[in-house]
Enzyme design. Structure first.
Site, mmCIF file in Angstrom:
data_model
loop_
_atom_site.group_PDB
_atom_site.id
_atom_site.type_symbol
_atom_site.label_atom_id
_atom_site.label_comp_id
_atom_site.label_asym_id
_atom_site.label_seq_id
_atom_site.Cartn_x
_atom_site.Cartn_y
_atom_site.Cartn_z
ATOM 1 N N SER A 280 -23.947 37.664 -143.365
ATOM 2 C CA SER A 280 -24.118 36.328 -143.948
ATOM 3 C C SER A 280 -23.590 35.316 -142.937
ATOM 4 O O SER A 280 -22.820 35.672 -142.040
ATOM 5 C CB SER A 280 -23.312 36.239 -145.246
ATOM 6 O OG SER A 280 -23.154 34.897 -145.644
ATOM 7 N N TYR A 292 -15.558 37.834 -150.242
ATOM 8 C CA TYR A 292 -16.904 37.817 -149.665
ATOM 9 C C TYR A 292 -16.897 37.590 -148.142
ATOM 10 O O TYR A 292 -17.468 38.378 -147.397
ATOM 11 C CB TYR A 292 -17.759 36.756 -150.358
ATOM 12 C CG TYR A 292 -19.221 36.869 -149.997
ATOM 13 C CD1 TYR A 292 -20.009 37.885 -150.538
ATOM 14 C CD2 TYR A 292 -19.816 35.997 -149.096
ATOM 15 C CE1 TYR A 292 -21.353 38.017 -150.199
ATOM 16 C CE2 TYR A 292 -21.150 36.123 -148.749
ATOM 17 C CZ TYR A 292 -21.912 37.132 -149.299
ATOM 18 O OH TYR A 292 -23.241 37.260 -148.947
#
Ligand SMILES: NC(=O)c1ccc[n+]([C@@H]2O[C@H](COP(=O)([O-])OP(=O)(O)OC[C@H]3O[C@@H](n4cnc5c(N)ncnc54)[C@H](OP(=O)(O)O)[C@@H]3O)[C@@H](O)[C@H]2O)c1
Length: 435
Positions: A280, A292
């Site tokens: 990401s 995350y």
């Protein structure tokens, strides 16, 4: 004519150095001309000639007048005019400098200022870019017998990728978390696609899935592995987290991906296959707290070391770094619900230090940003994955989405203090802030 008694400093060296480098003979006239012919310094360093008192000489080596030491103190008029040339601008016998014409402008130029040099550089860059584009567009001649295993195919990128690869003729082995997800995918897909169940947080599930893949691919081995399964929540201020929050995200995004890869590496080696890891932009720039960003930074590091270690076995590793896209991972309702849970479980003292207003502003800013930057075209991500699997020369990194290319990745190269300042300005301040 210069017949001054006042010492004058003449800047001659840039001219003759440039001329000498290009192997030109100096042109008649001008200060630089005289120096070029007469004064190649042993060190090649720039020299300032001091002219005056009836002689011209380098200041540090003046041993008594004339053009010493290069010319010799007692050279004859004939010698001087021979070595200096007929129109040097120096009255050589008497050592008096005489300007015969103004300094030519071109002698001030640095070689890199020449237009031809820039044109040459531009052509080299264009040729390199063209070569890169041609190389990048080359695709494998056939994908019909190539198996690709994808994790997290219930929804989002994994689901779309499985269907697209099956359409293109790959033999798709799609792993879903739930039976409903597997059924839905199998029903809605034409082409060669088979599904299995896989929870990447459980080792027994991974072993079973790896066994199934081994049976499916046979002796050929596995051509592609796409580590796509992922979760994001909880996301929020770091102080609101517990260690379990990190562990549950990393169990899927990091350790799940690593364990699946380790199980399937022998099959990938056999086929000289490819690994595509879904990272990401938050694996390049840590914009928020929670597991995350940490998990995606880990995936970046794992992918880099895997690529280097598998290089000699012909296994290629690519990293896909999507920006923000509209999927379950960025679903605002679930993100807000998880943030509310964190808020409600906070110790009263911590909650007081942030204040109720901070919580509401945080939700508002998050909603605003997500609504602006989330892209609905998931194809931008799956096209990167398809390229990593179908191109002759897969790239090491792919950035998908305008926000990734124009915002997150450029920002990741900025000095940390700038990014810190921008984020601190955008996000709300806690009630008990001290700056
Ligand atoms: N959407 C974005 O903006 C974005 C940006 C950058 C990177 N990514 C990454 O892209 C990948 C795909 O996400 P997505 O956006 O397509 O969201 P998604 O639709 O939620 O896809 C994630 C998939 O992973 C599955 N999954 C969750 N936990 C799992 C587990 N323990 N074992 C196996 N599978 C599991 C989910 O299954 P269920 O649907 O059954 O829960 C789902 O199919 C993720 O790695 C995510 O981090 C997404």
């Amino acid at each position: 004519m210069l017949r001054s008694c006042t010492p004058v400093i003449l800047h001659t060296t840039p001219h003759w150095e440039g001329e000498r480098r290009r192997g030109h003979r100096s042109q008649p006239g001008g200060w630089g001309r005289g120096a070029a012919e007469c004064s190649p310094t042993p060190s090649g360093q720039p020299q300032h000639w001091v002219v005056g008192q009836g002689h011209t000489s380098p200041p540090q080596k003046n041993n008594g007048g004339g053009l010493t030491p290069w010319h010799g103190a007692g050279c004859s008029a004939q010698q001087c005019s021979r070595s200096l040339g007929p129109n040097t601008g120096l009255d050589a016998c008497r050592g008096v400098a005489q300007p015969s014409s103004p300094l030519p402008k071109k002698t001030q130029h640095h070689p890199f200022q020449a237009p031809a040099m820039w044109l040459y550089l531009l052509l080299v860059v264009l040729a390199w870019a063209l070569g890169w584009l041609v190389r990048d567009r080359r695709t494998l001649p056939s994908v019909k017998d190539k198996h690709v295993f994808i994790t997290g195919c219930d929804s989002g990128f994994g689901n779309l990728l499985a269907r697209r690869l099956a359409q293109r003729g790959f033999r798709v082995l799609a792993a879903c978390l739930t039976p409903q997800g597997a059924d839905g995918l199998q029903r809605g897909c034409a082409g060669h696609l088979r599904t299995t169940l896989l929870d990447v947080t459980r080792s027994d599930s991974i072993r079973r899935a790896a066994e199934w893949v081994r049976e499916e691919v046979g002796e050929k081995g596995l051509f592609g592995l796409v580590n796509n399964a992922g979760v994001a929540n909880p996301i929020g201020p770091t102080e609101w987290m517990r260690i379990e929050d990190y562990q549950q995200v990393m169990a899927v995004n990091t350790f799940g991906a690593i364990e699946v890869t380790l199980q399937l590496l022998p099959l990938l080696k056999r086929a000289r296959g490819r690994v595509v890891n879904t990272s990401s932009v938050l694996g390049r720039l840590s914009a928020n707290g929670g597991g995350y960003c940490v998990s995606k930074y880990c995936i970046e590091a794992f992918s880099d070391s895997l690529r280097r270690d598998m290089y000699h076995f012909g296994v290629k590793v690519s990293i896909v770094e999507p920006g923000f896209f509209k999927t379950a991972v960025t679903n605002l309702e679930s993100i807000e619900a998880s943030l509310r849970q964190l808020w409600e479980r906070l110790a009263p003292e911590t909650r007081l230090s942030y204040g109720e207003e901070f919580f509401h502003k945080y939700l508002k800013v998050q909603r605003l940003i997500m609504n602006i930057i989330c892209d609905a075209d998931l194809g931008k991500v799956t096209r990167c994955m398809e390229h990593a699997l179908g191109a002759c020369h897969p790239r090491t990194r792919y950035s998908a989405g305008w926000d990734a290319k124009l915002l997150w990745l450029p920002a990741s190269y900025l000095p940390a203090c700038i990014v810190d300042f921008v984020l601190a300005t955008i996000l709300p301040k806690p009630a008990h802030h001290v700056r």
